[in-house]
Motif scaffolding. Structure first.
Motif, short mmCIF file in Angstrom:
data_model
loop_
_atom_site.label_atom_id
_atom_site.label_comp_id
_atom_site.label_asym_id
_atom_site.label_seq_id
_atom_site.Cartn_x
_atom_site.Cartn_y
_atom_site.Cartn_z
N ASP A 42 0.83 -1.21 0.00
CA ASP A 42 0.00 0.00 0.00
C ASP A 42 0.86 1.26 0.00
O ASP A 42 0.52 2.25 -0.63
CB ASP A 42 -0.91 0.01 1.23
N ASP A 44 3.51 1.89 -1.48
CA ASP A 44 4.01 2.23 -2.81
C ASP A 44 3.04 3.15 -3.56
O ASP A 44 3.44 3.87 -4.47
CB ASP A 44 4.23 0.96 -3.64
N PHE A 45 1.78 3.13 -3.20
CA PHE A 45 0.76 3.90 -3.89
C PHE A 45 0.22 5.07 -3.06
O PHE A 45 -0.68 5.78 -3.50
CB PHE A 45 -0.41 2.99 -4.30
N SER A 46 0.76 5.29 -1.87
CA SER A 46 0.21 6.31 -0.99
C SER A 46 0.31 7.72 -1.57
O SER A 46 -0.53 8.56 -1.29
CB SER A 46 0.90 6.25 0.38
N LEU A 48 -0.37 8.64 -4.46
CA LEU A 48 -1.45 8.86 -5.41
C LEU A 48 -2.75 9.31 -4.75
O LEU A 48 -3.67 9.74 -5.45
CB LEU A 48 -1.72 7.56 -6.20
#
Length: 53
Positions: A42, A44-46, A48
């Motif tokens: 998760d 890695d996409f925070s 966004l």
């Protein structure tokens, strides 16, 4: 409301049992989740997502 990143996620045992019973030969989505679980998190996409929701 905003979701917080989770450090790790494991599929509940009963869910895994049912998925294997439904797809005895496997399934693309299950295979992808199994293989990418240790590779992508998760965090890695925070970037966004908004911190305020």
């Amino acid at each position: 409301m905003s979701l917080n990143p989770q450090p790790g996620y494991t599929v509940p045992a009963e869910t895994g049992f049912v998925a294997k019973a439904i797809f005895p030969k496997g399934n693309l989505c299950i295979t992808m989740a199994d293989r990418l679980d240790s590779f992508v998190s998760d965090q890695d996409f925070s970037i966004l997502f908004s911190k305020q929701g």
